[in-house]
Design a protein around this motif. Structure first.
Motif, mmCIF file in Angstrom:
data_model
loop_
_atom_site.group_PDB
_atom_site.id
_atom_site.type_symbol
_atom_site.label_atom_id
_atom_site.label_comp_id
_atom_site.label_asym_id
_atom_site.label_seq_id
_atom_site.Cartn_x
_atom_site.Cartn_y
_atom_site.Cartn_z
ATOM 1 N N ALA A 7 54.483 -16.698 45.627
ATOM 2 C CA ALA A 7 53.302 -16.385 44.810
ATOM 3 C C ALA A 7 52.040 -17.082 45.316
ATOM 4 C CB ALA A 7 53.557 -16.751 43.359
ATOM 5 N N HIS A 8 52.134 -17.720 46.478
ATOM 6 C CA HIS A 8 51.021 -18.505 47.013
ATOM 7 C C HIS A 8 49.693 -17.753 47.021
ATOM 8 C CE1 HIS A 8 49.129 -21.576 49.372
ATOM 9 N NE2 HIS A 8 48.938 -20.797 50.410
ATOM 10 N N TYR A 39 59.886 -4.727 44.153
ATOM 11 C CA TYR A 39 59.977 -4.499 45.595
ATOM 12 C C TYR A 39 58.947 -5.367 46.303
ATOM 13 C CZ TYR A 39 59.926 -1.880 50.002
ATOM 14 O OH TYR A 39 59.986 -1.522 51.322
ATOM 15 N N ASN A 40 59.430 -6.352 47.074
ATOM 16 C CA ASN A 40 58.483 -7.248 47.751
ATOM 17 C C ASN A 40 58.284 -6.880 49.212
ATOM 18 O OD1 ASN A 40 60.726 -8.155 49.070
ATOM 19 N ND2 ASN A 40 60.535 -10.288 48.452
ATOM 20 N N GLN A 82 45.472 -5.351 45.777
ATOM 21 C CA GLN A 82 45.788 -6.779 45.740
ATOM 22 C C GLN A 82 47.252 -7.003 45.381
ATOM 23 O OE1 GLN A 82 43.651 -9.281 42.973
ATOM 24 N NE2 GLN A 82 42.086 -9.658 44.486
ATOM 25 N N ARG A 83 47.696 -6.333 44.325
ATOM 26 C CA ARG A 83 49.084 -6.468 43.890
ATOM 27 C C ARG A 83 50.045 -6.049 44.999
ATOM 28 N NH1 ARG A 83 50.747 -9.569 39.683
ATOM 29 N NH2 ARG A 83 49.106 -9.592 38.136
ATOM 30 N N ASN A 85 52.353 -8.783 47.595
ATOM 31 C CA ASN A 85 53.650 -8.174 47.921
ATOM 32 C C ASN A 85 54.420 -7.675 46.710
ATOM 33 O OD1 ASN A 85 53.403 -8.378 50.618
ATOM 34 N ND2 ASN A 85 54.665 -10.201 50.856
ATOM 35 N N GLN A 86 53.710 -7.197 45.682
ATOM 36 C CA GLN A 86 54.408 -6.642 44.520
ATOM 37 C C GLN A 86 54.245 -5.127 44.544
ATOM 38 O OE1 GLN A 86 52.428 -8.737 41.407
ATOM 39 N NE2 GLN A 86 53.345 -10.695 41.938
ATOM 40 N N MET A 87 54.950 -4.500 45.483
ATOM 41 C CA MET A 87 54.733 -3.077 45.723
ATOM 42 C C MET A 87 55.188 -2.230 44.542
ATOM 43 S SD MET A 87 53.120 -1.624 48.018
ATOM 44 C CE MET A 87 53.081 -2.470 49.579
ATOM 45 N N GLY A 88 56.249 -2.639 43.877
ATOM 46 C CA GLY A 88 56.719 -1.889 42.712
ATOM 47 C C GLY A 88 55.675 -1.868 41.612
#
Lengths: 441, 312
Positions: A401-402, B55-56, B267-268, B273-276
């Motif tokens: 979460a950095h 999904y990251n 951004q998300r 890396n919060q693709m979901g």
């Protein structure tokens, strides 16, 4: 791109015999080499890395050199840019098909270790294949997980305060030296403003859109930015946050540091205020001095971040730019270790690489390169060398979460400077929001 | 044609002429059809699936059901903020842009010297307006050390430099002004619409002694209303999806005052890396834009005038 041409292959065949003779002789004479690569066995190693075209070219040249010296080892390079590299690695890991040596990043080292994808390097240090005698312990430890070594750093970096010696002389302030304090910083800054009428700097060192300033301050007072679990921040008392950003707020109010209006516009090294002489100081990573000096078109100098009067340890840490790790899929870890040793200790190899991956970790290599460096490069070599003494070990890699935490800090910092919240409210808001994100909510 | 015909008759036995024509038609649009399926339908289905997962990007997605959607609507203040910012942006930028476009279209519809030249010149900003280069130029123009401040301070209007694109009070407006400046394509459509208005109407009005304003409000606007309606719908949808300008000029700063929806989604997805979650945000936006468009359609009978109502 053409790695080897047929003529080279033939050359390789001739020198293979020569090299075998040399190897045997050396073994007979010294009798101490615990390991002899049997000449009949042809080993093929795979190496994967990410980087720019320049890095690809340089690395391929070093591989060629290594193959010439070790004719029984053939190396198959696999390289891409940063984008896509980790997708590729993830796919290879899933297929049990990782290269023998992979370039590794500080952020991913833990993840790969936890997934059992890496081999410890300590046995090769013990057996003498991998020589780390010229490497600082603090640098080496950055590649350790759970007490064992899983990555050899390929170059070092640390953050520094960059300043314009000419402007400082004009302002009548002495050049900052290692060991200067935050009070010295503020005094220097105020004097620059009062005598020259320009900003001292854009912001307190690495305080805007960056956690390193606050991290440095927390570390000096014995805390870390993140809890080792990675599930929350490394501190609970907001006082240190308040103290650090109070200095910033105070100096902004006095007009000594640039207001948020200006800070939010800065996107690149090239338009930093120091470049256009609108400020006399800045804060960057040591290797960036090359870029910023050339953008400014005049010589700049640098020193370490200020100490705190009541500090319990040095806030500065040396950061590995990247690592080489040996993966569990490697059938020839010994040969792989040999290559890493060559990459780390061979002065010839490093004359080709020219610190493209950061300041070399071996002090012998650093000395060997000194005469070939530009003045800025030399300065960063020297400062990273000195930082070895004035630093404490790096904290564990940042949690996933950095990036979000950085944005939250930036958000709150802007609110503080625009007067939307007070320092205390801002500190609380940051802690609560960051902790929520870190906890995975 | 003939060999194909024989080929199909061989495959399908007796193929009627009409079926054969259909088949040929499908084959002709095959490249487009393939592109549509591969680059629109498949990604959309994937996006819908991913919106129901965590999904990251680095590891494979894990199914979480409606978790992302629940989080968006119950505990994501930044979602609310981005929706608010986008709402303000659309509600101001679209009317401004259309007003400008209409104004200039009326001006350029008159037969004067060099009018073709001016039409071209004024269309240029919308050709390049969405580009990165213009966004960068905008940053230079309105920056603290930019041209606008130099002008204002040297002419004595302002005493010190002001951060137009970074200050919370003006940041969003710097984006809105940029949007208003890109009036070219609605302007062209208005121009075309103005030419469709029968000259006889104006002649009648002139005989009856109507002044310019009366002519404009009683003839031009009503006759143009279908075109205004079309432009309004297109521009609303377009502006909901604004990204480049915000990404380059303000990056959502300061404290999310310019965080337009797509920027937040980006951004998300790509920074955190919060693709979901990002996919879920995209589907929510689809619904929001759908509702807004439906409302505009619902309102149209009250203000859009179709001369040939029902004839189609």
């Amino acid at each position: 791109m053409g790695l080897r041409e047929p003529s080279n292959l033939r050359e390789g065949g001739i020198s293979m015999r020569k090299c075998l003779v040399v190897l045997l002789l050396v073994t007979l004479l010294l009798g101490t080499l615990p390991f002899v690569v049997s000449a009949e066995e042809e080993i093929t190693l795979r190496i994967s890395w990410w980087g720019s075209q320049k890095r690809h070219d340089l690395t391929l040249k070093v591989i060629e050199l290594f193959e010439k010296e070790n004719p029984n080892i053939k190396i198959k390079p696999e390289y891409t840019g940063w984008g896509g590299y980790w997708d590729k690695m993830a796919a290879q890991a899933a297929g049990n098909n990782l290269a023998d040596i992979m370039q590794q990043d500080y952020k991913y080292l833990h993840q790969y270790y936890q997934s059992g994808l890496l081999q410890p390097l300590d046995p090769f240090i013990k057996s003498g294949v991998l020589d780390v005698s010229a490497v600082d312990e603090s640098v080496l430890s950055s590649g350790k997980v759970g007490g064992e070594l899983y990555g050899i750093s390929l170059g070092s970096n640390n953050y520094a305060v960059i300043y314009d010696p000419e402007l400082l002389a004009k302002a009548g302030v002495p050049e900052p030296k290692i060991g200067w304090t935050w009070e010295d910083y503020m005094e220097t800054a105020r004097k620059i403003k009062s005598t020259l009428g320009i900003y001292a700097a854009e912001a307190m060192p690495m305080s805007t859109n960056n956690i390193s300033g606050l991290e440095h301050y927390l570390r000096q007072h014995g805390y870390a930015f993140y809890d080792p679990s990675g599930k929350k921040l490394g501190y609970e008392d907001d006082q240190l946050f308040v103290d650090f950003y109070k200095m910033d707020l105070q100096l902004v109010k006095e007009g000594v540091l640039a207001p948020m209006d200006i800070r939010l516009e800065q996107h690149t090294v090239e338009n930093d205020l120091i470049v256009s002489k609108k400020a006399a100081m800045a804060a960057y990573w040591t290797n960036q001095i090359v870029a910023i000096s050339s953008a400014a078109g005049r010589p700049l100098k640098m020193t370490l971040f200020p100490d705190a009067k009541d500090q319990v340890r040095y806030g500065t840490y040396i950061k590995p730019s990247m690592f080489f790790s040996i993966t569990k899929n490697s059938k020839h870890p010994e040969a792989a270790a040999k290559f890493i040793d060559f990459f780390t200790n061979s002065i010839e190899a490093n004359k080709i690489l020219m610190a493209e991956r950061g300041v070399p970790i071996s002090s012998k290599v650093r000395e060997g390169l000194m005469s070939l460096l530009s003045p800025e490069q030399r300065m960063s070599f020297e400062l990273v060398g000195l930082a070895g003494r004035y630093s404490s070990p790096i904290d564990p890699p940042p949690p996933p979460a950095h990036a979000e935490v950085i944005d939250i800090l930036e958000d709150v910092h802007a609110k503080i400077l625009y007067g939307v919240v007070t320092l205390e409210e801002g500190a609380k808001e940051f802690r609560e929001r960051a902790n929520a994100v870190l906890a995975g909510e | 044609m003939r060999p194909y015909f024989r080929l199909f008759s061989a495959i399908g036995g007796k193929v009627k002429r009409k079926e054969y024509d259909n088949l040929a038609g499908y084959i002709f649009i095959m490249p487009w059809l393939f592109g549509f399926l591969a680059f629109m339908i498949v990604p959309m289905i994937m996006s819908l699936y991913l919106s129901l997962t965590r999904y990251n990007v680095l590891s494979s997605p894990t199914w979480v059901g409606l978790e992302n959607y629940i989080k968006i609507f119950t505990k994501d203040p930044r979602f609310v903020q981005s929706l608010k910012v986008t709402g303000v942006y659309v509600a101001t930028a679209v009317p401004l842009r259309l007003t400008f476009a209409l104004f200039l279209a009326v001006l350029f519809s008159q037969k004067r010297m060099l009018v073709g030249f001016y039409r071209t010149i004024y269309y240029v900003p919308s050709l390049i307006g969405g580009s990165v280069a213009v966004a960068v130029m905008w940053r230079q123009l309105f920056g603290v050390y930019g041209a606008l401040n130099s002008f204002l301070t040297s002419s004595g209007i302002m005493e010190s430099n002001f951060g137009w694109i970074t200050n919370p009070r003006t940041a969003l407006w710097s984006l809105i002004v940029l949007a208003a400046w890109q009036f070219g394509s609605p302007m062209l459509i208005f121009l075309a619409g103005l030419k469709q208005i029968p000259a006889s109407l104006y002649e009648v009005a002139a005989i009856d002694g109507a002044n310019w304003w009366q002519t404009f409000t009683r003839i031009t606007i009503p006759m143009l209303s279908p075109v205004i309606f079309f432009n309004l719908v297109m521009q609303t949808i377009n502006n909901f999806m604004m990204f480049t300008q915000a990404y380059i000029i303000t990056e959502g700063h300061p404290f999310d005052r310019t965080l337009v929806y797509i920027l937040y989604l980006f951004q998300r997805g790509f920074t955190y890396n919060q693709m979901g979650y990002a996919c879920a945000l995209a589907w929510v936006l689809l619904v929001v834009v759908g509702i807004v468009t439906a409302l505009i359609f619902k309102s149209s009978p009250h203000w859009v005038y179709y001369e040939s109502k029902g004839d189609l």
